[in-house]
Motif scaffolding. Structure first.
Motif, PDB file in Angstrom:
ATOM      1  N   SER A   7       8.452  14.066   0.334  1.00  0.00           N
ATOM      2  CA  SER A   7       8.341  12.753   0.296  1.00  0.00           C
ATOM      3  C   SER A   7       8.658  11.973  -1.087  1.00  0.00           C
ATOM      4  O   SER A   7       8.037  12.106  -2.018  1.00  0.00           O
ATOM      5  N   ILE A   8      10.051  11.361  -0.980  1.00  0.00           N
ATOM      6  CA  ILE A   8      10.134  10.527  -2.560  1.00  0.00           C
ATOM      7  C   ILE A   8      10.571   9.249  -2.105  1.00  0.00           C
ATOM      8  O   ILE A   8      11.263   8.641  -1.161  1.00  0.00           O
ATOM      9  N   GLU A   9       9.415   8.471  -2.710  1.00  0.00           N
ATOM     10  CA  GLU A   9       9.541   6.899  -2.547  1.00  0.00           C
ATOM     11  C   GLU A   9      10.085   6.071  -3.679  1.00  0.00           C
ATOM     12  O   GLU A   9      10.536   5.092  -3.453  1.00  0.00           O
ATOM     13  N   ASN A  10       9.756   6.637  -4.782  1.00  0.00           N
ATOM     14  CA  ASN A  10      10.100   5.835  -5.935  1.00  0.00           C
ATOM     15  C   ASN A  10      11.341   6.248  -6.748  1.00  0.00           C
ATOM     16  O   ASN A  10      11.019   5.782  -7.886  1.00  0.00           O
ATOM     17  N   LEU A  25      16.521   4.399  -0.356  1.00  0.00           N
ATOM     18  CA  LEU A  25      15.085   3.983  -0.429  1.00  0.00           C
ATOM     19  C   LEU A  25      14.153   4.923  -0.384  1.00  0.00           C
ATOM     20  O   LEU A  25      12.992   4.810  -0.855  1.00  0.00           O
ATOM     21  N   TYR A  26      14.124   6.045   0.372  1.00  0.00           N
ATOM     22  CA  TYR A  26      13.319   7.176   0.444  1.00  0.00           C
ATOM     23  C   TYR A  26      13.753   8.402   1.040  1.00  0.00           C
ATOM     24  O   TYR A  26      15.072   8.351   1.697  1.00  0.00           O
ATOM     25  N   ARG A  28      12.563  11.913   3.093  1.00  0.00           N
ATOM     26  CA  ARG A  28      11.119  12.553   3.661  1.00  0.00           C
ATOM     27  C   ARG A  28      11.575  13.804   4.352  1.00  0.00           C
ATOM     28  O   ARG A  28      12.598  13.691   5.083  1.00  0.00           O
ATOM     29  N   HIS A  41      15.334  -1.099  11.622  1.00  0.00           N
ATOM     30  CA  HIS A  41      15.553  -1.387  10.160  1.00  0.00           C
ATOM     31  C   HIS A  41      16.205  -2.680   9.911  1.00  0.00           C
ATOM     32  O   HIS A  41      16.570  -3.521  10.719  1.00  0.00           O
ATOM     33  N   SER A  45      20.133  -1.553   6.205  1.00  0.00           N
ATOM     34  CA  SER A  45      19.271  -0.295   6.102  1.00  0.00           C
ATOM     35  C   SER A  45      19.955   0.601   7.092  1.00  0.00           C
ATOM     36  O   SER A  45      20.060   0.306   8.360  1.00  0.00           O
ATOM     37  N   GLU A  47      19.356   4.751   8.548  1.00  0.00           N
ATOM     38  CA  GLU A  47      18.346   6.002   8.298  1.00  0.00           C
ATOM     39  C   GLU A  47      19.097   6.999   8.781  1.00  0.00           C
ATOM     40  O   GLU A  47      19.391   7.239  10.160  1.00  0.00           O
ATOM     41  N   CYS A  97      16.791   7.206   3.868  1.00  0.00           N
ATOM     42  CA  CYS A  97      17.002   5.751   4.240  1.00  0.00           C
ATOM     43  C   CYS A  97      17.948   5.205   3.260  1.00  0.00           C
ATOM     44  O   CYS A  97      17.683   5.326   2.083  1.00  0.00           O
ATOM     45  N   THR A 143      13.973  18.728  -5.276  1.00  0.00           N
ATOM     46  CA  THR A 143      12.963  17.875  -5.763  1.00  0.00           C
ATOM     47  C   THR A 143      11.509  18.341  -5.994  1.00  0.00           C
ATOM     48  O   THR A 143      10.671  17.676  -6.223  1.00  0.00           O
TER      49      THR A 143
END
Length: 296
Positions: A7-10, A25-26, A28, A41, A45, A47, A97, A143
Motif C-alpha cells: 500500500s503506497i499512497e504518498n 496516485l497509489y 496497492r 474514477h 484517472s 486504474e 492508479c 517498495t
C-alpha cells in the motif's frame, strides 16, 4: 500462503513517456475477501488491475467478465465497475492508479502510440501476454526492502508496466521507429579512447586528427572537452599506466619497457616516469602491489 500486502499512497512518482506525463496516485496489493462495490474514477484517472491469483467476476458498464489468474484490465474515466470475488478462491490484485497530467504528443512514433493508446483506452479486459507478474513482484520487493536507489527503480518499473500494458492493448504492434544511433561526438570519444588504449606507442595528434576527420586544433579541443586533459597529458597517462603495469607483471627490462611504450631511448622514459609517479622505475618495480595501487 498469502503474498504480503502493498500500500503506497504518498510516494511522489511521475512517469514521462514522450509527451505523456502520468502521476501515480497509489499502488496497492491485497486479497478480496469480500466483493468491491461499484465505483468509477475521475476524468483523468486510469486504474490498472492485475490478478495473479484467485477468481471472480468483473462487472463493468453492466457487462460481466470472468476473472482468472493472469487477468489484466484497465478501468478509465467514468467506467463504472465492481469486482465480485469467489470466496472459495479469493482474488489477489495488484492495482495502480494513474492520473494523466498532460499529453502533448511526441515526435517518436512509438511514444506517441503508447500515449494515445493509454489515454484513449478507457476500458480494456484480457489476459496478460507480457509477463507483468514479474514486474509487479519486483515492484513489491523494491517498495518493501527500500534499498539504495529504490525510488528510481520503482519509477523505472512503472514505466515498463505502462509500456507492456499498451503492448497488451495493441497485441505487440510492431515498431515504426529505428534505434537511436550514437552521435558523431559519441563515435569520436570511442575512437579517442581506443586510440590511447591500443596505439599509445606511436600515436600523434595529427594521426588521431585524421582518424577523427578533424583538424589538429579541433582534435585538441574535443579531447579537452570530454577528458579534461591535453593530448600530451592523455598520451603521457596512457604510456605511464602501461609502463607501470609491465613493471609489476613482467620481467621485461626497464629499457625494453621504455621502447614498448613508445620512447626512443631510456633516459627520456626514466625522466617522464619519475616525474609522473615521483619515484624511479626501478624503485617502482621493487615496491609491493599495495604501493602500486596507491600510485595509480
Amino acid at each position: 500462503m498469502e503474498l504480503p500486502k502493498v500500500s503506497i499512497e504518498n510516494m511522489n512518482v511521475k512517469l514521462s513517456l514522450g509527451g505523456l506525463l502520468l502521476n501515480v496516485l497509489y499502488v496497492r496489493f491485497g486479497y478480496f475477501h469480500q466483493s468491491f462495490v461499484e465505483h468509477s474514477h475521475s476524468m483523468k484517472s486510469y486504474e490498472l488491475h492485475y490478478i495473479p491469483r484467485g477468481r471472480g467476476i468483473l462487472v463493468a458498464n453492466g457487462l460481466q467478465y470472468p476473472i482468472i489468474p493472469g487477468t489484466l484490465y484497465m478501468t478509465g474515466p467514468d467506467i463504472a465497475h465492481e469486482q465480485i470475488t469467489d470466496l472459495s478462491d479469493p482474488m489477489a490484485e495488484y492495482c495502480i492508479c494513474f492520473e494523466v497530467l498532460s499529453n502533448t504528443g511526441s515526435d517518436d512514433p512509438d511514444l506517441a502510440l503508447i500515449a494515445d493508446q493509454f489515454v484513449q483506452t478507457s476500458f480494456w479486459f484480457g489476459q496478460d501476454k507480457q509477463n507483468l507478474l514479474e514486474l509487479f513482484e519486483q515492484l513489491s520487493r523494491e517498495t518493501s526492502d527500500r534499498y539504495i536507489g529504490w525510488h528510481a527503480t520503482v519509477q523505472n518499473i512503472m514505466e515498463q508496466l505502462v509500456i507492456k500494458l499498451v503492448r497488451n492493448y495493441s497485441n505487440n504492434y510492431p515498431t515504426t521507429s529505428v534505434m537511436p544511433l550514437k552521435t558523431l561526438d559519441d563515435e569520436r570519444v570511442v575512437i579517442i579512447e581506443n586510440s590511447f588504449l591500443s596505439s599509445f606507442r606511436d600515436i600523434t595528434v595529427r594521426t588521431l586528427a585524421q582518424k577523427l576527420g578533424l583538424s589538429v586544433r579541433q582534435t585538441e579541443r574535443i579531447i579537452h572537452r570530454y577528458f579534461g586533459m591535453s593530448f600530451t597529458q592523455m598520451l603521457t597517462k596512457a604510456r605511464m599506466t602501461a609502463a607501470a603495469h609491465l613493471l609489476h607483471t613482467t620481467t621485461m627490462s626497464v629499457s625494453e619497457i621504455a621502447q614498448h611504450v613508445g620512447f626512443s631511448s631510456l633516459e627520456p622514459f626514466c625522466n617522464a616516469f619519475k616525474k609522473y609517479f615521483n619515484v624511479s622505475a626501478g624503485d617502482f618495480r621493487a615496491s609491493n602491489r599495495k604501493n602500486y595501487l596507491s600510485f595509480l
